[in-house]
Write a protein that holds these residues in place. Sequence first.
Motif, mmCIF file in Angstrom:
data_model
loop_
_atom_site.group_PDB
_atom_site.id
_atom_site.type_symbol
_atom_site.label_atom_id
_atom_site.label_comp_id
_atom_site.label_asym_id
_atom_site.label_seq_id
_atom_site.Cartn_x
_atom_site.Cartn_y
_atom_site.Cartn_z
ATOM 1 N N PRO A 4 0.814 -1.210 0.000
ATOM 2 C CA PRO A 4 0.000 0.000 0.000
ATOM 3 C C PRO A 4 0.852 1.266 0.000
ATOM 4 C CG PRO A 4 -0.852 -1.595 1.566
ATOM 5 C CD PRO A 4 0.494 -2.094 1.127
ATOM 6 N N GLY A 5 0.378 2.260 -0.744
ATOM 7 C CA GLY A 5 1.022 3.565 -0.793
ATOM 8 C C GLY A 5 -0.044 4.648 -0.802
ATOM 9 N N PHE A 6 0.377 5.888 -0.968
ATOM 10 C CA PHE A 6 -0.545 7.023 -0.925
ATOM 11 C C PHE A 6 -0.913 7.504 -2.327
ATOM 12 C CE2 PHE A 6 1.553 7.245 3.216
ATOM 13 C CZ PHE A 6 0.460 7.412 4.062
ATOM 14 N N PHE A 7 -2.198 7.896 -2.474
ATOM 15 C CA PHE A 7 -2.697 8.411 -3.751
ATOM 16 C C PHE A 7 -3.665 9.550 -3.472
ATOM 17 C CE2 PHE A 7 -1.757 3.925 -4.075
ATOM 18 C CZ PHE A 7 -0.931 3.864 -5.194
ATOM 19 N N ALA A 8 -3.723 10.494 -4.398
ATOM 20 C CA ALA A 8 -4.647 11.613 -4.244
ATOM 21 C C ALA A 8 -5.056 12.126 -5.613
ATOM 22 C CB ALA A 8 -3.995 12.740 -3.438
ATOM 23 N N ALA A 9 -6.153 12.854 -5.645
ATOM 24 C CA ALA A 9 -6.630 13.469 -6.884
ATOM 25 C C ALA A 9 -5.789 14.704 -7.189
ATOM 26 C CB ALA A 9 -8.098 13.855 -6.747
ATOM 27 N N PRO A 10 -5.518 14.976 -8.459
ATOM 28 C CA PRO A 10 -4.801 16.207 -8.817
ATOM 29 C C PRO A 10 -5.462 17.450 -8.234
ATOM 30 C CG PRO A 10 -4.925 14.747 -10.708
ATOM 31 C CD PRO A 10 -5.785 14.135 -9.640
ATOM 32 N N SER A 11 -6.790 17.448 -8.155
ATOM 33 C CA SER A 11 -7.492 18.621 -7.611
ATOM 34 C C SER A 11 -7.163 18.843 -6.137
ATOM 35 C CB SER A 11 -9.007 18.444 -7.790
ATOM 36 O OG SER A 11 -9.470 17.297 -7.079
ATOM 37 N N TYR A 12 -7.003 17.760 -5.371
ATOM 38 C CA TYR A 12 -6.631 17.895 -3.962
ATOM 39 C C TYR A 12 -5.215 18.440 -3.846
ATOM 40 C CZ TYR A 12 -5.481 16.780 0.864
ATOM 41 O OH TYR A 12 -5.068 16.870 2.184
ATOM 42 N N LEU A 13 -4.299 17.873 -4.616
ATOM 43 C CA LEU A 13 -2.905 18.299 -4.538
ATOM 44 C C LEU A 13 -2.733 19.747 -4.980
ATOM 45 C CD1 LEU A 13 -1.209 15.055 -5.899
ATOM 46 C CD2 LEU A 13 -1.422 15.784 -3.513
ATOM 47 N N ALA A 14 -3.558 20.194 -5.927
ATOM 48 C CA ALA A 14 -3.450 21.570 -6.421
ATOM 49 C C ALA A 14 -3.809 22.585 -5.344
ATOM 50 C CB ALA A 14 -4.345 21.756 -7.642
ATOM 51 N N ARG A 15 -4.591 22.167 -4.351
ATOM 52 C CA ARG A 15 -5.028 23.098 -3.303
ATOM 53 C C ARG A 15 -4.040 23.165 -2.139
ATOM 54 N NH1 ARG A 15 -9.839 20.045 -3.790
ATOM 55 N NH2 ARG A 15 -9.624 19.334 -1.614
ATOM 56 N N HIS A 16 -2.972 22.379 -2.204
ATOM 57 C CA HIS A 16 -2.032 22.319 -1.097
ATOM 58 C C HIS A 16 -0.595 22.477 -1.593
ATOM 59 C CE1 HIS A 16 -5.654 20.218 0.331
ATOM 60 N NE2 HIS A 16 -5.314 20.665 1.534
ATOM 61 N N GLN A 62 -6.787 6.513 -15.621
ATOM 62 C CA GLN A 62 -7.606 7.615 -16.117
ATOM 63 C C GLN A 62 -7.130 8.979 -15.624
ATOM 64 O OE1 GLN A 62 -11.579 6.576 -14.862
ATOM 65 N NE2 GLN A 62 -11.782 4.931 -16.370
ATOM 66 N N GLY A 63 -6.082 8.994 -14.810
ATOM 67 C CA GLY A 63 -5.567 10.242 -14.296
ATOM 68 C C GLY A 63 -6.400 10.852 -13.187
ATOM 69 N N LEU A 64 -7.337 10.074 -12.647
ATOM 70 C CA LEU A 64 -8.187 10.580 -11.568
ATOM 71 C C LEU A 64 -7.447 10.609 -10.237
ATOM 72 C CD1 LEU A 64 -11.478 8.666 -12.501
ATOM 73 C CD2 LEU A 64 -10.897 11.055 -12.989
ATOM 74 N N LEU A 65 -6.479 9.735 -10.097
ATOM 75 C CA LEU A 65 -5.609 9.704 -8.928
ATOM 76 C C LEU A 65 -4.162 9.631 -9.393
ATOM 77 C CD1 LEU A 65 -7.435 7.145 -6.574
ATOM 78 C CD2 LEU A 65 -7.490 9.640 -6.411
ATOM 79 N N VAL A 66 -3.258 10.142 -8.563
ATOM 80 C CA VAL A 66 -1.825 10.057 -8.850
ATOM 81 C C VAL A 66 -1.102 9.661 -7.571
ATOM 82 C CG1 VAL A 66 -1.901 11.766 -10.708
ATOM 83 C CG2 VAL A 66 -1.498 12.515 -8.351
ATOM 84 N N PRO A 67 0.075 9.029 -7.678
ATOM 85 C CA PRO A 67 0.826 8.647 -6.476
ATOM 86 C C PRO A 67 1.309 9.872 -5.703
ATOM 87 C CG PRO A 67 1.582 7.431 -8.409
ATOM 88 C CD PRO A 67 0.710 8.541 -8.918
ATOM 89 N N VAL A 68 1.373 9.720 -4.396
ATOM 90 C CA VAL A 68 1.938 10.733 -3.507
ATOM 91 C C VAL A 68 3.133 10.094 -2.795
ATOM 92 C CG1 VAL A 68 1.519 12.189 -1.494
ATOM 93 C CG2 VAL A 68 -0.311 11.831 -3.169
ATOM 94 N N LEU A 69 4.307 10.710 -2.914
ATOM 95 C CA LEU A 69 5.535 10.120 -2.357
ATOM 96 C C LEU A 69 5.630 8.640 -2.743
ATOM 97 C CD1 LEU A 69 5.591 11.677 1.244
ATOM 98 C CD2 LEU A 69 6.766 12.498 -0.801
ATOM 99 N N PRO A 70 5.815 8.347 -4.023
ATOM 100 C CA PRO A 70 5.763 6.963 -4.525
ATOM 101 C C PRO A 70 6.700 5.983 -3.836
ATOM 102 C CG PRO A 70 5.814 8.545 -6.332
ATOM 103 C CD PRO A 70 6.077 9.320 -5.089
ATOM 104 N N THR A 71 7.799 6.471 -3.281
ATOM 105 C CA THR A 71 8.738 5.541 -2.624
ATOM 106 C C THR A 71 8.333 5.196 -1.205
ATOM 107 O OG1 THR A 71 10.142 7.380 -1.885
ATOM 108 C CG2 THR A 71 10.654 6.376 -4.029
ATOM 109 N N LEU A 72 7.327 5.911 -0.664
ATOM 110 C CA LEU A 72 6.864 5.630 0.702
ATOM 111 C C LEU A 72 5.770 4.566 0.645
ATOM 112 C CD1 LEU A 72 7.051 6.439 3.726
ATOM 113 C CD2 LEU A 72 5.155 8.036 3.278
#
Length: 295
Positions: free
Chosen positions: A164-176, A248-258
């Motif tokens: 398991p790793g972390f994933f988020a929507a581009p829209s969420y990441l754009a706000r932070h 589909q690009g709806l989610l992207v990895p966050v800190l892929p090595t974690l």
Amino acid sequence: MDWITCTQSFICVVEQGSLAQAATKLHTSSSALSKRLSWLESQLGVQLLKRTTRSLSMTDAGDLFYQRAKAWVDDWQQLVSETASTFGEVSGILRIGAPLVTGNRFLVNFIAEFLEIYPKIKVELTTLTPGQLPDLNLDVVISRELDYFNSASYIAAKLFDFQPGFFAAPSYLARHAPITSPTQLTEHNVLLYSNSHQPQERVFEDGTRLQLSGNFVSPNPEALVSAAVIGMGIILGGAGTVQKELDQGLLVPVLPTLKQPRTSAYAYYPKLDYNHTKTKLFIDFIKQKVKNLYI
């Protein structure tokens, strides 16, 4: 009258809750079913059912007989199916158990392909809680490795590894602000698989420990993925469970090595006194589909 027909009729009456409904399901009459039940009770020398014009219930003897007879009839039907499939086209019901996230987001597509290859097989997919021990009423259980399960009644076949790793929507990441270190995740809204809002500590492969929390929790992985897609927060899960959203690009990895430590997924199936062709075909099919898969 014979034992198998009468026993199957008894089981159907119990499960349908009435003679009339059971008769409809079995394409016979209520009077014929009543005679079968009377014959069965006569042979056993005990009353199995309490019958009135308005209700039907099992006696203690009936409940015991139902539990044992159900397993016996299932085994008998499986034996007939397996024997026939040895020299003919494979058919019958394959009962599969899996946690919701595995069944809904991983297995269903494979099951669809499997049924195209073996059109005479029917699949029953049962949802299990994560870590639930295998059930002898199921032909195969797909689960993460059960560390404390060591039963001589089951065979375990490894399928694949996942982390398991972390994933988020581009829209969420754009706000932070950009997330560049693991400790920043403790300040983010993490969508957790849980029934409570208590912070959860997670340990990762490199030894990092994080206290994660958020404003939305659910024991339903589909709800968590949907929440992540619309930008509610960051989700922690296996890449295979969100592969469609990644593609589909709806989610992207966050800190892929974690990533969390590697875990294995297994197929658990009971040892039987006869070949379980459908089960082995399904496991071999899944193994081939996930060959060299690491998610």
